[in-house]
Design a protein around this motif. Structure first.
Motif, PDB file in Angstrom:
ATOM      1  N   UNK A 263       0.827  -1.209   0.000  1.00 24.83           N
ATOM      2  CA  UNK A 263       0.000   0.000   0.000  1.00 24.83           C
ATOM      3  C   UNK A 263       0.861   1.258   0.000  1.00 24.83           C
ATOM      4  N   UNK A 264       1.932   1.251   0.809  1.00 22.29           N
ATOM      5  CA  UNK A 264       2.826   2.410   0.867  1.00 22.29           C
ATOM      6  C   UNK A 264       3.494   2.667  -0.480  1.00 22.29           C
ATOM      7  N   UNK A 265       3.786   1.598  -1.224  1.00 24.30           N
ATOM      8  CA  UNK A 265       4.381   1.745  -2.547  1.00 24.30           C
ATOM      9  C   UNK A 265       3.469   2.525  -3.484  1.00 24.30           C
ATOM     10  N   UNK A 266       2.160   2.284  -3.393  1.00 24.64           N
ATOM     11  CA  UNK A 266       1.211   2.980  -4.265  1.00 24.64           C
ATOM     12  C   UNK A 266       0.933   4.412  -3.796  1.00 24.64           C
ATOM     13  N   UNK A 267       1.030   4.672  -2.483  1.00 29.86           N
ATOM     14  CA  UNK A 267       0.639   5.970  -1.950  1.00 29.86           C
ATOM     15  C   UNK A 267       1.804   6.944  -1.774  1.00 29.86           C
ATOM     16  N   UNK A 268       3.017   6.428  -1.592  1.00 30.82           N
ATOM     17  CA  UNK A 268       4.178   7.280  -1.329  1.00 30.82           C
ATOM     18  C   UNK A 268       5.124   7.224  -2.527  1.00 30.82           C
ATOM     19  N   UNK A 269       5.272   8.343  -3.213  1.00 27.63           N
ATOM     20  CA  UNK A 269       6.107   8.373  -4.420  1.00 27.63           C
ATOM     21  C   UNK A 269       7.586   8.165  -4.116  1.00 27.63           C
ATOM     22  N   UNK A 270       7.991   8.364  -2.853  1.00 27.02           N
ATOM     23  CA  UNK A 270       9.389   8.193  -2.468  1.00 27.02           C
ATOM     24  C   UNK A 270       9.732   6.777  -2.000  1.00 27.02           C
ATOM     25  N   UNK A 271       8.741   5.882  -2.039  1.00 28.53           N
ATOM     26  CA  UNK A 271       8.965   4.546  -1.483  1.00 28.53           C
ATOM     27  C   UNK A 271       8.556   3.460  -2.462  1.00 28.53           C
ATOM     28  N   UNK A 272       9.386   2.430  -2.558  1.00 29.16           N
ATOM     29  CA  UNK A 272       9.054   1.192  -3.269  1.00 29.16           C
ATOM     30  C   UNK A 272       9.520   0.014  -2.413  1.00 29.16           C
ATOM     31  N   UNK A 273       8.605  -0.904  -2.128  1.00 22.51           N
ATOM     32  CA  UNK A 273       8.992  -2.030  -1.286  1.00 22.51           C
ATOM     33  C   UNK A 273       8.041  -3.197  -1.418  1.00 22.51           C
ATOM     34  N   UNK A 274       8.569  -4.374  -1.162  1.00 17.79           N
ATOM     35  CA  UNK A 274       7.758  -5.595  -1.158  1.00 17.79           C
ATOM     36  C   UNK A 274       8.349  -6.558  -0.146  1.00 17.79           C
ATOM     37  N   UNK A 275       7.473  -7.295   0.527  1.00 17.29           N
ATOM     38  CA  UNK A 275       7.929  -8.300   1.487  1.00 17.29           C
ATOM     39  C   UNK A 275       7.062  -9.548   1.349  1.00 17.29           C
ATOM     40  N   UNK A 276       7.715 -10.686   1.180  1.00 17.88           N
ATOM     41  CA  UNK A 276       7.042 -11.985   1.139  1.00 17.88           C
ATOM     42  C   UNK A 276       7.214 -12.638   2.502  1.00 17.88           C
ATOM     43  N   UNK A 277       6.120 -13.146   3.063  1.00 17.32           N
ATOM     44  CA  UNK A 277       6.162 -13.743   4.400  1.00 17.32           C
ATOM     45  C   UNK A 277       5.709 -15.194   4.327  1.00 17.32           C
ATOM     46  N   UNK A 278       6.140 -15.984   5.297  1.00 22.49           N
ATOM     47  CA  UNK A 278       5.730 -17.381   5.342  1.00 22.49           C
ATOM     48  C   UNK A 278       5.989 -17.994   6.707  1.00 22.49           C
ATOM     49  N   UNK A 279       5.212 -19.010   7.032  1.00 20.57           N
ATOM     50  CA  UNK A 279       5.483 -19.779   8.247  1.00 20.57           C
ATOM     51  C   UNK A 279       5.058 -21.230   8.050  1.00 20.57           C
ATOM     52  N   UNK A 280       5.634 -22.084   8.855  1.00 24.37           N
ATOM     53  CA  UNK A 280       5.373 -23.520   8.780  1.00 24.37           C
ATOM     54  C   UNK A 280       5.181 -24.048  10.186  1.00 24.37           C
ATOM     55  N   UNK A 281       4.035 -24.656  10.440  1.00 25.31           N
ATOM     56  CA  UNK A 281       3.731 -25.197  11.766  1.00 25.31           C
ATOM     57  C   UNK A 281       4.524 -26.476  11.989  1.00 25.31           C
ATOM     58  N   UNK A 282       5.272 -26.518  13.122  1.00 24.11           N
ATOM     59  CA  UNK A 282       6.079 -27.707  13.411  1.00 24.11           C
ATOM     60  C   UNK A 282       5.578 -28.461  14.643  1.00 24.11           C
ATOM     61  N   UNK A 283       4.868 -27.775  15.546  1.00 28.51           N
ATOM     62  CA  UNK A 283       4.182 -28.428  16.662  1.00 28.51           C
ATOM     63  C   UNK A 283       2.825 -27.753  16.816  1.00 28.51           C
ATOM     64  N   UNK A 284       2.087 -28.166  17.809  1.00 29.02           N
ATOM     65  CA  UNK A 284       0.762 -27.587  18.027  1.00 29.02           C
ATOM     66  C   UNK A 284       0.813 -26.090  18.266  1.00 29.02           C
ATOM     67  N   UNK A 285       1.907 -25.594  18.889  1.00 31.94           N
ATOM     68  CA  UNK A 285       2.001 -24.185  19.262  1.00 31.94           C
ATOM     69  C   UNK A 285       3.133 -23.428  18.570  1.00 31.94           C
ATOM     70  N   UNK A 286       4.078 -24.103  17.961  1.00 30.59           N
ATOM     71  CA  UNK A 286       5.302 -23.470  17.468  1.00 30.59           C
ATOM     72  C   UNK A 286       5.334 -23.477  15.940  1.00 30.59           C
TER      73      UNK A 286
END
Length: 229
Positions: A47-70
């Motif tokens: 969203x900031x990339x589209x709204x702020x002409x001075x900023x370009x950024x992207x972040x890919x996130x991910x997670x993998x469950x290894x136990x019931x809580x972790x």
């Protein structure tokens, strides 16, 4: 007659045991929770990339469950940010990654997979900075400052840090999650340019108090339920 009576008694006992076992199996329900990979993007940076002409950024996130809580969690991103304040104008450009663990403290109902979690990350970034202009004190100037043009570029800069995370993730539709998290960063070390400083580090954000940085992210993720336990 005694033999017949004994056979009837044994048969009756078998019928009772079978009935109890069948009832127990009927009353026992097993629910398998998804342990799949969850991947998505940071909607805040998008969203900031589209709204702020001075900023370009992207972040890919991910997670993998290894136990019931972790969960094992990771983020990979790129930022190109032009910062123009009262005293200087500079560009920071670079990539970063973060990897760590999340612990889900939320106790879900049987078929829910929401999270209220805390976590920790190790983060590292490689980047460059370009100093476009800066102001120096000038007693002969009415405003007390004189702007100097520079254009000097500093390549091969690095930084690494620890990141403490607190956030939530909620399943809004089947396998689709909306998340929010706050980040407190502590810089372990960095390579600084000569006669300048790392005022903004991709992934770490602005420096506060020398080694402290803060950040937020809003994520949209999809869970690929390839495994259930």
């Amino acid at each position: 007659m005694k033999l017949l009576y004994m056979l009837k008694s044994i048969f009756s006992h078998f019928l009772v045991i079978f009935a109890l076992n069948a009832t127990a199996q009927t009353d026992t329900n097993t629910y398998k929770k998804p342990y799949g990979l969850r991947v998505g993007i940071d909607a805040f940076k998008l969203t900031k990339t589209f709204l702020d002409k001075n900023y370009q950024g992207i972040e890919v996130v991910g997670d993998l469950r290894i136990t019931n809580k972790v969960y094992v969690a990771a983020e990979l991103g790129n930022e190109n940010y032009t910062i123009d304040d009262d005293h200087m104008n500079f560009i920071t450009k670079g990539t970063y990654f973060k990897v760590g663990l999340d612990y889900n403290a939320h106790k879900n109902w049987l078929d829910l997979n929401n999270m209220i979690y805390t976590g920790i990350r190790y983060g590292a970034s490689t980047f460059s900075q370009t100093l476009n202009s800066y102001s120096i004190y000038d007693a002969s100037n009415y405003y007390g400052e004189n702007t100097q043009q520079s254009g000097e570029k500093f390549d091969g800069l690095t930084a690494n840090w620890l990141e403490f995370v607190a956030g939530i993730k909620a399943e809004v539709i089947n396998n689709v999650f909306i998340g929010f998290s706050a980040r407190l960063n502590y810089k372990i070390g960095d390579k600084k340019p000569a006669n300048f400083d790392n005022l903004y580090i991709p992934g770490f954000h602005k420096n506060y108090g020398g080694n402290i940085g803060v950040g937020l992210n809003y994520t949209i993720t999809y869970q690929i339920p390839f495994l259930r336990k």
